[in-house]
Design a protein around this motif. Sequence first.
Motif, PDB file in Angstrom:
ATOM      1  N   ALA A 108     -30.752 -27.926  24.629  1.00  9.57           N
ATOM      2  CA  ALA A 108     -29.878 -28.849  23.895  1.00  9.57           C
ATOM      3  C   ALA A 108     -29.404 -28.255  22.569  1.00  9.57           C
ATOM      4  N   GLY A 109     -30.292 -27.573  21.836  1.00  8.79           N
ATOM      5  CA  GLY A 109     -29.917 -27.140  20.496  1.00  8.79           C
ATOM      6  C   GLY A 109     -29.422 -28.311  19.687  1.00  8.79           C
ATOM      7  N   ARG A 110     -28.254 -28.129  19.008  1.00  8.19           N
ATOM      8  CA  ARG A 110     -27.766 -29.201  18.137  1.00  8.19           C
ATOM      9  C   ARG A 110     -27.215 -30.385  18.919  1.00  8.19           C
ATOM     10  N   GLY A 111     -26.900 -30.158  20.222  1.00  5.23           N
ATOM     11  CA  GLY A 111     -26.459 -31.310  20.997  1.00  5.23           C
ATOM     12  C   GLY A 111     -25.863 -30.930  22.342  1.00  5.23           C
ATOM     13  N   VAL A 112     -26.253 -31.664  23.374  1.00  5.61           N
ATOM     14  CA  VAL A 112     -25.697 -31.509  24.706  1.00  5.61           C
ATOM     15  C   VAL A 112     -25.768 -32.877  25.362  1.00  5.61           C
ATOM     16  N   ALA A 113     -24.996 -33.085  26.413  1.00 10.09           N
ATOM     17  CA  ALA A 113     -25.102 -34.323  27.183  1.00 10.09           C
ATOM     18  C   ALA A 113     -25.105 -33.948  28.652  1.00 10.09           C
ATOM     19  N   HIS A 114     -25.824 -34.739  29.451  1.00  9.92           N
ATOM     20  CA  HIS A 114     -25.838 -34.456  30.894  1.00  9.92           C
ATOM     21  C   HIS A 114     -26.100 -35.723  31.689  1.00  9.92           C
ATOM     22  N   ALA A 115     -25.824 -35.601  32.995  1.00  8.53           N
ATOM     23  CA  ALA A 115     -26.136 -36.658  33.952  1.00  8.53           C
ATOM     24  C   ALA A 115     -26.927 -36.021  35.085  1.00  8.53           C
ATOM     25  N   GLU A 116     -27.791 -36.816  35.721  1.00  9.16           N
ATOM     26  CA  GLU A 116     -28.584 -36.340  36.848  1.00  9.16           C
ATOM     27  C   GLU A 116     -28.348 -37.317  37.996  1.00  9.16           C
ATOM     28  N   GLU A 117     -27.560 -36.858  38.966  1.00 11.06           N
ATOM     29  CA  GLU A 117     -27.062 -37.768  39.998  1.00 11.06           C
ATOM     30  C   GLU A 117     -27.733 -37.536  41.350  1.00 11.06           C
ATOM     31  N   GLY A 118     -27.831 -38.639  42.113  1.00 10.89           N
ATOM     32  CA  GLY A 118     -28.181 -38.519  43.520  1.00 10.89           C
ATOM     33  C   GLY A 118     -27.017 -37.868  44.268  1.00 10.89           C
ATOM     34  N   THR A 119     -27.307 -37.313  45.434  1.00  8.56           N
ATOM     35  CA  THR A 119     -26.271 -36.634  46.213  1.00  8.56           C
ATOM     36  C   THR A 119     -26.097 -37.352  47.545  1.00  8.56           C
TER      37      THR A 119
END
Length: 307
Positions: A110-121
């Motif tokens: 992440a460091g100073r900032g990141v965004a994410h999603a974790e999705e079903g497939t």
Amino acid sequence: MSGPVETGETRSEVASGPVLALEPSREAQVGDLTVRRALPRRGHRTVGAWCFADHMGPVPDGGGVGTGIGPHPHIGLQTVTWLVEGEMLHRDSLGVEQLIRPGQLNLMTAGRGVAHAEEGTAGSGGRPKHGIQLWVAQPEATRDGDPDFEHHAELPRVELAAGEAAVLVGTFAGVTSPARADTDHLGAELALRPGRSTIPLRPEHEHALVVLDGSVDVEGEAVVPGFLAYLGTGRDELGLEATEPARVLLLGGTPFESEILMWWNFVARTREEVAAARVAWQADDQDRFGPVTSVLDRIDAPGLPWP
Ligand code: MN
């Protein structure tokens, strides 16, 4: 496999030598899943730089497209996603879209900032889902740095007397993972067959075990899923005895350099840093977190727990 954590500031107690403490995980809700949260624990908030561990499943995945954890931010940590069964799609604000399968490593910094999603497939619906997500606290040297993402489809392996180890991060038995490591820490998955294995450890590291599957005997104590077995420091080896196939995560590292403040999806040092990250996420500050393309809704930050 990420979610709210609401914890305060207390110092992690590092044992000054070998101990064996079985600490029950607590149940937490992440999306529609109940997880066993092995870290943080009162008293042992970190093991080396490892500061968070959610063991999920095995559960039938209600799954498929449209399930999972929607876009949310992180600062000051790395997420380590490791699956035993099932699959998951990672999407982040760096533009990465990465399917993860069992035995592979997703490592997001992440460091100073990141965004994410974790999705079903599409392929995940109805199949068992089983895995663990861990966080690694970033040290002062990198925690304000750039975000980053690594996927390692293949990891180095080490033969044990009765089993095999996969080295996720750091060095185990002289074998080093290619994964980025900002501190001197170790993560390895031990797939044990019935029998006894003696594994090498580094005395300057503190260590802990999280059993994902089966049961392993450590110094006469049966360690099973739902516990963190804290081992302290000062060990140069450890005997593990299995009477059935078992899957165990070994965590270790040099005791972390400072106290950390964990709140929601942030690892920081001060309340001001947490509050600033929260404001940036709520304001959809693209400079700090960037956009995530996801079929899921963005997750709002909860209110701060202090005035
Ligand atoms: Mn996350």
